[in-house]
Design an enzyme around this catalytic site. Structure first.
Site, PDB file in Angstrom:
ATOM      1  N   ASN A 115       0.821  -1.212   0.000  1.00  0.00           N
ATOM      2  CA  ASN A 115       0.000   0.000   0.000  1.00  0.00           C
ATOM      3  C   ASN A 115       0.858   1.267   0.000  1.00  0.00           C
ATOM      4  OD1 ASN A 115      -2.445   1.745   0.684  1.00  0.00           O
ATOM      5  ND2 ASN A 115      -1.145   2.073   2.506  1.00  0.00           N
ATOM      6  N   ASP A 179       1.736   6.978   0.221  1.00  0.00           N
ATOM      7  CA  ASP A 179       0.688   6.112  -0.298  1.00  0.00           C
ATOM      8  C   ASP A 179       0.820   5.902  -1.799  1.00  0.00           C
ATOM      9  OD1 ASP A 179      -2.742   5.763  -0.594  1.00  0.00           O
ATOM     10  OD2 ASP A 179      -1.621   4.845   1.033  1.00  0.00           O
ATOM     11  N   ARG A 207      -0.137 -12.341   2.834  1.00  0.00           N
ATOM     12  CA  ARG A 207      -0.904 -11.466   3.721  1.00  0.00           C
ATOM     13  C   ARG A 207      -0.804 -10.097   3.079  1.00  0.00           C
ATOM     14  NH1 ARG A 207       0.555  -7.275   7.432  1.00  0.00           N
ATOM     15  NH2 ARG A 207      -0.989  -7.013   9.125  1.00  0.00           N
ATOM     16  N   ASP A 209      -0.823  -6.491   3.621  1.00  0.00           N
ATOM     17  CA  ASP A 209      -0.758  -5.522   4.715  1.00  0.00           C
ATOM     18  C   ASP A 209      -1.613  -4.300   4.381  1.00  0.00           C
ATOM     19  OD1 ASP A 209       0.624  -4.347   7.131  1.00  0.00           O
ATOM     20  OD2 ASP A 209       1.184  -2.861   5.605  1.00  0.00           O
ATOM     21  N   GLU A 245      -5.379  -7.945   5.361  1.00  0.00           N
ATOM     22  CA  GLU A 245      -5.492  -7.329   6.675  1.00  0.00           C
ATOM     23  C   GLU A 245      -6.497  -6.198   6.584  1.00  0.00           C
ATOM     24  OE1 GLU A 245      -3.015  -4.442   7.975  1.00  0.00           O
ATOM     25  OE2 GLU A 245      -3.447  -4.677  10.100  1.00  0.00           O
ATOM     26  N   ARG A 349      -4.495 -19.130  12.497  1.00  0.00           N
ATOM     27  CA  ARG A 349      -3.090 -18.727  12.533  1.00  0.00           C
ATOM     28  C   ARG A 349      -2.637 -18.602  13.986  1.00  0.00           C
ATOM     29  NH1 ARG A 349      -1.998 -12.943  10.183  1.00  0.00           N
ATOM     30  NH2 ARG A 349      -2.955 -12.387  12.192  1.00  0.00           N
TER      31      ARG A 349
HETATM   32  C1  QV4 Z   1       4.928   9.289  12.406  1.00  0.00           C
HETATM   33  C2  QV4 Z   1       3.737  10.138  12.818  1.00  0.00           C
HETATM   34  C3  QV4 Z   1       2.949  10.561  11.585  1.00  0.00           C
HETATM   35  C4  QV4 Z   1       3.873  11.270  10.612  1.00  0.00           C
HETATM   36  C5  QV4 Z   1       4.978  10.313  10.223  1.00  0.00           C
HETATM   37  C6  QV4 Z   1       5.930  10.994   9.251  1.00  0.00           C
HETATM   38  O1  QV4 Z   1       2.883   9.357  13.658  1.00  0.00           O
HETATM   39  O2  QV4 Z   1       1.893  11.434  11.998  1.00  0.00           O
HETATM   40  O3  QV4 Z   1       3.140  11.672   9.460  1.00  0.00           O
HETATM   41  O4  QV4 Z   1       5.722   9.888  11.387  1.00  0.00           O
HETATM   42  O5  QV4 Z   1       6.880  10.019   8.787  1.00  0.00           O
HETATM   43  C7  QV4 Z   1       5.652   4.098  12.423  1.00  0.00           C
HETATM   44  C8  QV4 Z   1       5.555   4.963  13.679  1.00  0.00           C
HETATM   45  C9  QV4 Z   1       4.674   6.174  13.400  1.00  0.00           C
HETATM   46  C10 QV4 Z   1       5.255   6.950  12.199  1.00  0.00           C
HETATM   47  C11 QV4 Z   1       5.273   5.988  11.005  1.00  0.00           C
HETATM   48  C12 QV4 Z   1       5.834   6.661   9.757  1.00  0.00           C
HETATM   49  O6  QV4 Z   1       4.961   4.201  14.723  1.00  0.00           O
HETATM   50  O7  QV4 Z   1       4.651   7.016  14.553  1.00  0.00           O
HETATM   51  O8  QV4 Z   1       4.401   8.059  11.893  1.00  0.00           O
HETATM   52  O9  QV4 Z   1       6.096   4.858  11.311  1.00  0.00           O
HETATM   53  O10 QV4 Z   1       7.134   7.136  10.022  1.00  0.00           O
HETATM   54  C13 QV4 Z   1       3.374  -0.573  11.802  1.00  0.00           C
HETATM   55  C14 QV4 Z   1       3.239   0.121  13.164  1.00  0.00           C
HETATM   56  C15 QV4 Z   1       3.176   1.630  13.020  1.00  0.00           C
HETATM   57  C16 QV4 Z   1       4.364   2.094  12.204  1.00  0.00           C
HETATM   58  C17 QV4 Z   1       4.251   1.445  10.816  1.00  0.00           C
HETATM   59  C18 QV4 Z   1       5.336   1.911   9.877  1.00  0.00           C
HETATM   60  O11 QV4 Z   1       2.033  -0.323  13.776  1.00  0.00           O
HETATM   61  O12 QV4 Z   1       3.240   2.206  14.318  1.00  0.00           O
HETATM   62  O13 QV4 Z   1       4.363   3.539  12.109  1.00  0.00           O
HETATM   63  O14 QV4 Z   1       4.389   0.034  10.984  1.00  0.00           O
HETATM   64  O15 QV4 Z   1       6.608   1.693  10.429  1.00  0.00           O
HETATM   65  C19 QV4 Z   1      -4.412   0.612  11.234  1.00  0.00           C
HETATM   66  C20 QV4 Z   1      -4.348   0.028   9.822  1.00  0.00           C
HETATM   67  C21 QV4 Z   1      -3.685  -1.321   9.805  1.00  0.00           C
HETATM   68  C22 QV4 Z   1      -2.331  -1.261  10.505  1.00  0.00           C
HETATM   69  C23 QV4 Z   1      -2.564  -0.753  11.947  1.00  0.00           C
HETATM   70  C24 QV4 Z   1      -1.261  -0.651  12.719  1.00  0.00           C
HETATM   71  O16 QV4 Z   1      -5.656  -0.079   9.289  1.00  0.00           O
HETATM   72  O17 QV4 Z   1      -3.488  -1.748   8.454  1.00  0.00           O
HETATM   73  O18 QV4 Z   1      -3.148   0.535  11.900  1.00  0.00           O
HETATM   74  N1  QV4 Z   1      -1.674  -2.580  10.506  1.00  0.00           N
HETATM   75  C25 QV4 Z   1      -0.673  -2.852   9.481  1.00  0.00           C
HETATM   76  C26 QV4 Z   1       0.499  -3.639  10.054  1.00  0.00           C
HETATM   77  C27 QV4 Z   1       1.276  -2.747  11.023  1.00  0.00           C
HETATM   78  C28 QV4 Z   1       1.927  -1.604  10.231  1.00  0.00           C
HETATM   79  C29 QV4 Z   1       1.094  -1.134   9.125  1.00  0.00           C
HETATM   80  C30 QV4 Z   1      -0.110  -1.661   8.812  1.00  0.00           C
HETATM   81  C31 QV4 Z   1       1.721  -0.141   8.211  1.00  0.00           C
HETATM   82  O19 QV4 Z   1       0.028  -4.779  10.722  1.00  0.00           O
HETATM   83  O20 QV4 Z   1       2.271  -3.464  11.721  1.00  0.00           O
HETATM   84  O21 QV4 Z   1       2.142  -0.493  11.124  1.00  0.00           O
HETATM   85  O22 QV4 Z   1       2.400  -0.924   7.245  1.00  0.00           O
HETATM   86  O23 QV4 Z   1      -5.378  -0.043  11.965  1.00  0.00           O
HETATM   87 CA    CA Z   2      -3.645   3.605   0.058  1.00  0.00          CA
END
Ligand code: QV4
Ligand code: CA
Length: 508
Positions: A115, A179, A207, A209, A245, A349
């Protein structure tokens, strides 16, 4: 000719829901953050002999290297390129893992992060797991290549802040992650090329994501470009298994059902509700599990990928909240995983985690970011102790006797109906799976002592929770089933594991 056309079409439109596991293997394990060399060994020494169907692996493509905080697990959800090159290993090690696991009938499912790329604040340089240059500021990822017009900035250059606006959820940035414009054929083709590279190595499925953040039609356009599975291990025309997911606890614009055409979806209500029931919160009790599954408002069983916890919600990320049971609450966790593996609903799982030093401040674990056990950033080997548990702070829930044996239980009862339900109106329940298995739980604060119809043939059975059947003997509790199929069960509420499970292959 018509017949074969029918079969191929019919087969085609079903394949994405089928996990493609070897016949009779009904559960997969998420070996979160494991290295490829360790997964290959685990397939051969443990997962194949114990009847696991496959492994979900962490994202294998190159990701950003984050130093603040220091090497968080979530850096792997910020792609820099589609080179197979991460802390888990390189492409040769990945290919070797897929070959060795497939050769012993254990499938590999890849966590595909398609994504987005890294965070908008990811900066520029070569701080990446394979040293590829990137520049998040101008959306430049030359190792793919992606450039600014491959992203959704024109549609939405901000973050998702309203989950009731379906356009925002798909076109804006999740947590600031750049994105991708998946309506563009170039992006779809680039993503499909990455996935086909993995399929051709022998990967059985994906999976997807953050699927909620992609339009279902864009996902379908990518899936339609995917190769059939590698005929070295899969029958001609087999399609990759797809589980998306999509966190849908209700109350948002986006529903899991929008994604059914592409494959299965993760049913997050499952773990959230089961945790509430086992914890006996909000007046919930196990007697209410009589209509577990679609009766609780979950997606249809053949569209569901189910789990008790996942890598996000075991540490407070994503959805599910405080009710989620994890290895940190082992007694309740084993009951929840046992119930999941015994019940026919969904494709199951099992989570396999690592320990980290939780540090709760104001109810939040400020150490929720901590990555896998490591030496200066190099992920540690999964060592195996003489008692078959794992060392180096790998939890290996999938090796806990109660969980390992319930994976075998699920295989033994595969295809058998949910049957012989009993409950005491509170938290003592029991049910069978046709004439092949039976399980009894005591989650009340008093002992259980009752005679139940098991549906099983007469004989003496080993309880697979308190022990194993070894050399014709039970190392744990024995259960005698009479010619009427009835058996007496006694379970103290202070038992180490207050549940008993017996099945056709644990019979003496
Ligand atoms: C930060 C600020 C943002 C800012 C950004 C700028 O919060 O406001 O714009 O910096 O770069 C990490 C940090 C987060 C940071 C982001 C980008 O925690 O603070 O933003 O990186 O730098 C995992 C973690 C996130 C992590 C992300 C990317 O959970 O904390 O963000 O990886 O490293 C929703 C979705 C669902 C998602 C779930 C977590 O619908 O799809 O939230 N679950 C999947 C994965 C999950 C992963 C992602 C999606 C993203 O299972 O592990 O998020 O790929 O519910
Ligand atoms: Ca998107």
């Amino acid at each position: 000719m018509k017949f074969f056309l029918f079969i191929s079409l019919f087969g085609f439109c079903w394949g994405q829901y089928d996990p493609q596991t070897q016949y009779g293997r009904t559960a997969i394990v998420h070996l979160f953050e494991w290295r490829w060399v360790d997964i290959a060994k685990e397939c051969e020494r443990y997962l194949a002999p114990k009847g696991f169907g496959g492994v979900q692996v962490s994202p294998p493509n190159e990701n950003i290297v984050v130093y603040n905080p220091s090497r968080p697990w979530w850096e792997r959800y910020q792609p820099i390129s589609y080179k197979i090159c991460t802390r888990s290993g390189n492409e040769d090690e990945f290919r070797d893992m897929v070959t060795r696991c497939n050769n012993v009938g254990v499938r590999i499912y890849v966590d595909a992060v398609i994504n987005h790329m890294c965070g908008a604040g990811g900066g520029a340089g070569t701080s990446s797991t394979c040293g590829s240059y990137y520049n998040a500021n101008n959306r430049d990822f030359p190792s793919v290549p992606y450039s600014a017009w491959d992203f959704n900035d024109g549609k939405c250059d901000g973050e998702i802040n309203n989950y009731n606006d379906a356009n925002q959820v798909r076109n804006c940035r999740l947590s600031g992650l750049l994105d991708l414009a998946l309506e563009k054929d170039y992006v779809r083709t680039t993503v499909a090329n990455y996935m086909n590279h993995l399929i051709d190595m022998g990967v059985a499925g994906f999976r997807l994501d953050a699927a909620k953040h992609m339009w279902p039609g864009d996902i379908k356009a990518v899936l339609d470009k995917l190769h059939n599975l590698n005929t070295q291990w899969f029958s001609q025309g087999s399609r990759p298994f797809i589980f998306q997911e999509v966190i849908d606890l209700g109350g948002e614009a986006i529903k899991g059902s929008e994604y059914f055409g592409n494959g299965r979806v993760t049913e997050f209500k499952y773990g959230a509700k089961l945790g509430t029931v086992i914890r006996k919160w909000n007046g919930e009790k196990m007697a209410y599990l009589k209509n577990w599954g679609e009766g609780w408002g979950f997606v249809p069983s053949d569209r569901a990928l189910v789990f008790v916890d996942n890598h996000d919600n075991q540490r407070g990320h994503g959805a599910g909240g405080a009710s989620i049971l994890t290895f940190w609450d082992p007694r309740m966790y084993k009951m929840a995983v046992g119930f999941m593996l015994a019940h026919p609903y969904g494709f199951t799982r099992v989570m396999s985690s690592y320990r980290w030093p939780r540090n709760f401040q104001n109810g939040k674990d400020v150490n929720d970011w901590i990555g896998p056990p490591n030496n200066n950033g190099v992920t540690k080997e999964v060592t195996i102790n003489p008692d078959t548990t794992c060392g180096n702070d790998w939890v290996c829930e999938h090796r806990w006797r109660q969980i390992r044996n319930m994976v075998a239980f699920r295989n033994v009862v595969n295809g058998q109906p949910f049957s012989n339900w009993w409950d005491n109106g509170s938290n003592q329940v029991a049910f069978g799976r046709g004439n092949r298995g039976f399980i009894v739980f005591n989650n009340d604060d008093w002992s259980l002592s009752t005679t139940l119809q098991t549906g099983l043939p007469a004989g003496t059975y080993c309880d697979v929770i308190s022990g194993d059947k070894i050399d014709g003997n039970c190392t744990g509790i024995k259960v005698t089933v009479g010619s009427d199929g009835k058996a007496h069960f006694s379970i103290s509420n202070s038992a180490e594991d207050p549940f008993i499970a017996i099945h056709a292959e644990s019979k003496l």
